[in-house]
Design an enzyme around this catalytic site. Structure first.
Site, short mmCIF file in Angstrom:
data_model
loop_
_atom_site.label_atom_id
_atom_site.label_comp_id
_atom_site.label_asym_id
_atom_site.label_seq_id
_atom_site.Cartn_x
_atom_site.Cartn_y
_atom_site.Cartn_z
N SER A 186 0.78 -1.16 0.01
CA SER A 186 -0.01 -0.08 0.13
C SER A 186 0.84 1.19 -0.15
O SER A 186 1.69 1.38 -0.92
CB SER A 186 -0.81 -0.11 1.41
OG SER A 186 -2.15 0.66 1.00
N HIS A 196 -7.69 -5.91 0.18
CA HIS A 196 -6.64 -5.00 0.16
C HIS A 196 -5.32 -5.71 1.02
O HIS A 196 -4.16 -5.61 0.57
CB HIS A 196 -6.84 -3.82 1.01
CG HIS A 196 -5.89 -2.65 0.77
ND1 HIS A 196 -5.43 -2.15 -0.55
CD2 HIS A 196 -5.16 -2.10 1.62
CE1 HIS A 196 -4.56 -1.18 -0.42
NE2 HIS A 196 -4.28 -1.12 1.12
#
Length: 251
Positions: free
Chosen positions: A94, A231
């Site tokens: 991320s 995610h």
């Protein structure tokens, strides 16, 4: 020379391996800490695994939070100087993928001896792409930012859901998100090392096109992998099979 780097406040190495062919340096996500990669040394025995310790959390809780992403990358690059006697592979998740990318560019600028041999960008849009619509944290209060992370899941999100930890965790979570929003990508220089992008097939923020756009940041080989999960796919399925040593001391 086969040396094991001395620990610094910037890097944590749970299992020093002087015999390892390469070092893997892992960069946590926004609101994350080095402990996120706590089990990676066991899962990747061919590497000496280091995790980056961002200021303002865990053992560095008393230190000021980082506010400028390229400056943070510069500090990490400097702290990695003792690791340059062996090939380096960087893995960022991320926001950490963008910090790793900026760190790789800095190390590359020092010359081939310090160049990164491979960059893995996990769960991240390419650095030249805007953040998702509605995710501008300059217009969000702390609770809204916390809710955004809770929606994505992950270990640190569990801490945010606990009222006893929320007050402790919230400052660095919000600080990271706001630092990331202030980041402005500069196109040059391009990397020359291989880049691999990895994203979950159910990631609500990073679609296949967003991950594939990492191809634009390097003149080297590029690969794109879509894996099962959201995610934080790597909580349940760390991508150990993809992050395999591809370098030797003779490189």
């Amino acid at each position: 020379m086969n040396r094991t780097a001395a620990p610094t406040r910037w890097l944590r190495c749970a299992a020093p391996r002087p015999e390892a062919v390469a070092r893997l340096v892992c960069f946590p996500h926004a609101g994350g800490s080095a402990s996120f990669f706590g089990g990676w040394a066991e899962g990747l025995p061919s590497y000496e695994v280091h995790a980056v310790c961002y200021p303002g959390r865990a053992a560095r809780l008393a230190e000021p939070l980082p506010t400028d992403l390229p400056a943070l990358a510069a500090d990490v690059a400097e702290a990695m100087t003792p690791l340059l006697d062996r090939p380096l592979v960087l893995f960022g998740h991320s926001m950490g993928a963008v910090v790793a990318y900026e760190t790789a560019r800095l190390l590359q600028s020092r010359g081939t001896g310090a160049a990164v041999r491979h960059l893995y960008a996990s769960g991240a849009r390419a650095p030249h792409l805007a953040r998702p619509d509605g995710e501008d944290t300059s217009t969000m209060d702390d609770d809204a930012i916390a809710d955004a992370l809770l929606a994505l899941g992950g270990t640190d999100a569990e801490l945010l859901a606990d009222p006893d930890f929320r007050e402790l965790v919230l400052p660095y979570v919000c600080g990271d998100f706001r630092m990331f929003d202030r980041y402005v990508h500069v196109a040059e220089p391009l990397l020359t090392c291989p880049v691999t992008a990895i994203a979950g097939d159910a990631d609500p923020q990073v679609g296949a096109g967003h991950a594939a756009a990492w191809a634009a940041v390097t003149t080297g080989p590029f690969r794109h992998h879509t894996v099962p999960g959201d995610h934080f796919y790597l909580d349940a399925r760390p991508p150990f099979g993809l992050v395999a040593p591809e370098v030797s001391r003779a490189d």
